[in-house]
Design an enzyme around this catalytic site. Structure first.
Site, PDB file in Angstrom:
ATOM      1  N   ASP A   1       0.872  -1.174   0.000  1.00  0.00           N
ATOM      2  CA  ASP A   1       0.000   0.000   0.000  1.00  0.00           C
ATOM      3  C   ASP A   1       0.910   1.225   0.000  1.00  0.00           C
ATOM      4  OD1 ASP A   1      -2.194   1.955   0.791  1.00  0.00           O
ATOM      5  OD2 ASP A   1      -3.319   0.085   0.919  1.00  0.00           O
TER       6      ASP A   1
ATOM      7  N   HIS B   1      -3.305   4.228  -3.407  1.00  0.00           N
ATOM      8  CA  HIS B   1      -2.754   3.301  -2.423  1.00  0.00           C
ATOM      9  C   HIS B   1      -1.421   2.733  -2.888  1.00  0.00           C
ATOM     10  CE1 HIS B   1      -6.057   3.341   0.383  1.00  0.00           C
ATOM     11  NE2 HIS B   1      -6.901   3.280  -0.620  1.00  0.00           N
TER      12      HIS B   1
ATOM     13  N   GLU C   1     -10.408   4.458  -4.547  1.00  0.00           N
ATOM     14  CA  GLU C   1     -10.034   5.667  -3.820  1.00  0.00           C
ATOM     15  C   GLU C   1      -8.955   6.486  -4.529  1.00  0.00           C
ATOM     16  OE1 GLU C   1     -11.309   4.940   0.675  1.00  0.00           O
ATOM     17  OE2 GLU C   1      -9.392   3.996   0.251  1.00  0.00           O
TER      18      GLU C   1
END
Ligand SMILES: *[C@@H]1O[C@H](CO)[C@@H](O)[C@H](O)[C@H]1NC(C)=O
Ligand SMILES: *[C@@H]1O[C@H](CO)[C@@H](O)[C@H](O)[C@H]1NC(C)=O
Ligand SMILES: *[C@@H]1O[C@H](CO)[C@@H](O)[C@H](O)[C@H]1NC(C)=O
Ligand SMILES: *[C@@H]1O[C@H](CO)[C@@H](O)[C@H](O)[C@H]1NC(C)=O
Length: 593
Positions: free
Chosen positions: A249, A303, A374
């Site tokens: 991540d 991420h 995201e």
């Protein structure tokens, strides 16, 4: 004559005394009552009621499913008689089509024995006891483990004067290993030597969903190898079959990529907080032997950050932008910021090298998870290099354009993945589908413009009251469900989130639809590491395991006793599964509803 008489009377009295003393010193006896609760026998229960030496003994056959977790879906009958046996005297016979499948079943047998030995309270050997003969027949030599794998099995158990005969039949080795898992649920420890097992049983079983997963994040906090293998042990005990490994991540990149050692050199928290190639190979192998796939996720374009920062130093340019930028709230949703640079061709080259590595460590049929949620547009929009390239190539800076850039990122990576798998596995003709998180791109209105349904399986992570799952099913997309307000095991420890107890996890009903592959409970690791991860996951993930195996109509209230027994079994296998209720309620089944 009278002396003899007196002596006889004396002996009777003595015997009676001994018997009384013995009864008093013996532990209490248990009965399975009319509500399928295992309770300590009290004086009121006289007569023909079957008595058991312990609650666990009673539980083996109390209720339709005894102590089996998750419940069998086709047929289940369990005798309330017991045999006592010596786990060292279980003999195995394997009938399988080739050496590899035979070897697999042998390994499963070994794991089974080591599991049941953990139930031994005392010296488990039992001289002169009868043998238990386990015969396994597997008809297919395929070791492929994917959404099409047949995990069906039948298990039958009968006892004669000669021995106890256990017969396992399955198409694949994976069905056979599930059968042994069920068999272990028909066994318990005893206060005397040996182990107790039901005298007869018949189970036919097949899972409702082919994808029964747990997501484990090892990027926010590093999770040592030992805990990953224990997680796999507990998953195997629950017949879960996918570990979705969210290995990297923006915080860290602990995965060794042999072709690109920089990733872990720059991305790991510490040089010993790394999964080497050998470690990864071992995890994949360990999982396989327990019927579990490892699906590795390389998240992007969001991420991602740490691990990608060496591009400029090496003349490859900015592969990640907004890296560790502050104030973070302006550039990402969680520190440290980072997002891949969709206009850097070198970044795609590195991604392809990563895919080469992943395709090598996993089975030929295995796929990847491409992350893809995201994306924080203000990061890209505030990066001069990106906005310049966008205007140069004819994009405006609208949301629509950014979605286009984002979806091209996925398209390019999918091309790389296809090239890698076609070269490494020329015999696999169908391109493999990959998994992607739900996001703006998977909005039912626009998904078809960006992500073809033949290639993308969507893992949804919306609340249970949202219509997304249904909308995607109507559009023909396959989905994997991770209901955010039930199956996010990290909730309750940050922000305004609340903790979901095992009953909420259990009661998360699943859609029944051929395009629903199954679901995953998610253990994001911002607020767990090796000191707490095990008890955060277990036994709650097991509640999802039964939901995904059987999707029962039962509510969690009706399965409590079996769930408590399941949790105890995890403990005896060395898993630090959390307590879910006071012990009093465990001992007094049905009294805490
Ligand atoms: C367990 O019991 C067996 C048979 O009664 C005996 O031979 C063996 O030595 C015992 N083992 C231990 C560790 O006590
Ligand atoms: C799975 O295998 C069993 C035999 O073990 C067979 O009866 C069943 O039809 C198979 N299921 C599918 C979907 O092929
Ligand atoms: C990107 O930034 C430009 C200039 O600051 C602005 O006009 C545009 O609306 C922004 N785009 C998005 C999608 O926010
Ligand atoms: C994939 O392979 C094709 C044909 O060999 C090639 O034209 C293309 O550039 C490759 N794409 C990537 C991303 O490697």
């Amino acid at each position: 004559m009278s002396i003899l008489n007196n002596l006889f009377e004396f002996a009777v009295v003595l015997l009676f005394l001994v018997a009384t003393v013995q009864t008093q010193s013996e532990s209490p006896q248990w009965i399975c009552d009319s509500t399928d609760s295992c309770l300590i026998d009290n004086a009121a229960n006289i007569g023909d009621v079957k008595r058991f030496e312990s609650q666990n003994d009673c539980r083996l056959s109390c209720g339709k499913y005894g102590a089996i977790w998750p419940i069998p879906t086709v047929e289940c009958s369990i005798s309330n008689e017991r045999i006592r046996f010596d786990p060292w005297k279980v003999r195995f016979n394997v009938v399988a089509p080739d050496a590899a499948s035979t070897q697999y079943v042998r390994e499963s047998n070994r794991i089974f024995v080591s599991n049941i030995l953990k139930d031994c309270v005392r010296n488990c050997s039992l001289p002169n006891s009868k043998e238990v003969l386990v015969k396994t027949r597997v008809s297919s030599n395929s070791l492929v483990l994917d959404w099409g794998t047949n995990e069906t099995y039948t298990l039958s158990l009968r006892t004669t004067d000669m021995a106890t005969f256990v017969e396992v039949k399955a198409q694949t080795v994976y069905g056979a290993r599930h059968a042994l898992e069920t068999l272990s649920n028909l066994i318990t420890g005893s206060k005397d030597n040996g182990l107790l097992m039901v005298r007869a049983a018949r189970v036919r079983d097949a899972p409702i969903y082919p994808h029964r997963g747990l997501l484990l994040d090892t990027a926010r906090n590093y999770i040592p190898l030992k805990l990953i293998s224990r997680t796999l042990d507990a998953m195997a005990a629950s017949k879960m079959n996918v570990l979705h490994w969210h290995v990297v991540d923006s915080q860290s990149f602990p995965l060794e990529i042999t072709r690109v050692p920089e990733m872990q050199q720059f991305g790991a928290y510490r040089s010993d907080m790394v999964y080497s190639r050998t470690d990864t190979n071992n995890i994949v192998r360990y999982a396989r032997l327990r019927g579990i796939r490892i699906i590795i996720e390389i998240d992007g374009p969001s991420h991602a950050g740490n691990g990608w920062q060496w591009g400029t130093l090496s003349g490859l340019g900015n592969m990640a932008v907004c890296l560790n930028q502050q104030p973070w709230r302006s550039y990402c949703i969680q520190p440290p910021c980072g997002q891949l640079n969709p206009f850097n061709e070198n970044m795609y080259g590195i991604m392809k090298e990563i895919y080469e590595d992943l395709a090598e460590v996993n089975a030929p049929e295995e796929t990847i998870h491409v992350g893809g949620d995201e994306v924080f547009i203000p990061c890209w929009n505030s990066t001069a290099e990106i906005t310049r390239r966008m205007t140069e190539t004819g994009f405006d800076l609208s949301m629509r354009s950014f979605y286009k850039v984002w979806s091209e990122f996925h398209q390019k990576n999918l091309d790389s993945w296809d090239n890698v798998t076609q070269r490494q596995y020329p015999r696999i003709t169908e391109p493999k589908s990959v998994i992607i998180w739900s996001s703006h791109l998977t909005d039912p209105e626009i998904i078809a413009d960006h992500l073809p349904k033949e290639r993308y399986i969507v893992q949804t992570w919306v609340e249970s009251d949202k219509t997304l799952n249904n909308d995607l099913l109507l559009k023909g997309y396959r989905i994997i469900v991770s209901t955010k307000n039930a199956w996010y095991l990290d909730h309750g420890f940050w922000g305004r989130t609340s903790f979901y107890n095992w009953r909420t996890v259990y009661d998360n009903r699943m859609d029944v639809h051929p395009l629903v592959l199954g679901g995953e409970v998610c253990m994001w690791s911002e607020y767990v590491d090796q000191s707490s991860v095990e008890s955060r996951i277990w036994p709650r993930a097991g509640a999802a395991a039964e939901r995904l195996w059987a999707n029962p109509k039962l509510s969690s209230l009706l399965v409590q006793a079996r769930f408590f027994r399941y949790r105890d079994r995890l403990l005896s296998r060395g898993i630090k599964a959390d307590a879910v209720i006071p012990k009093w309620c465990v001992l007094n089944e049905g009294k805490c509803l």
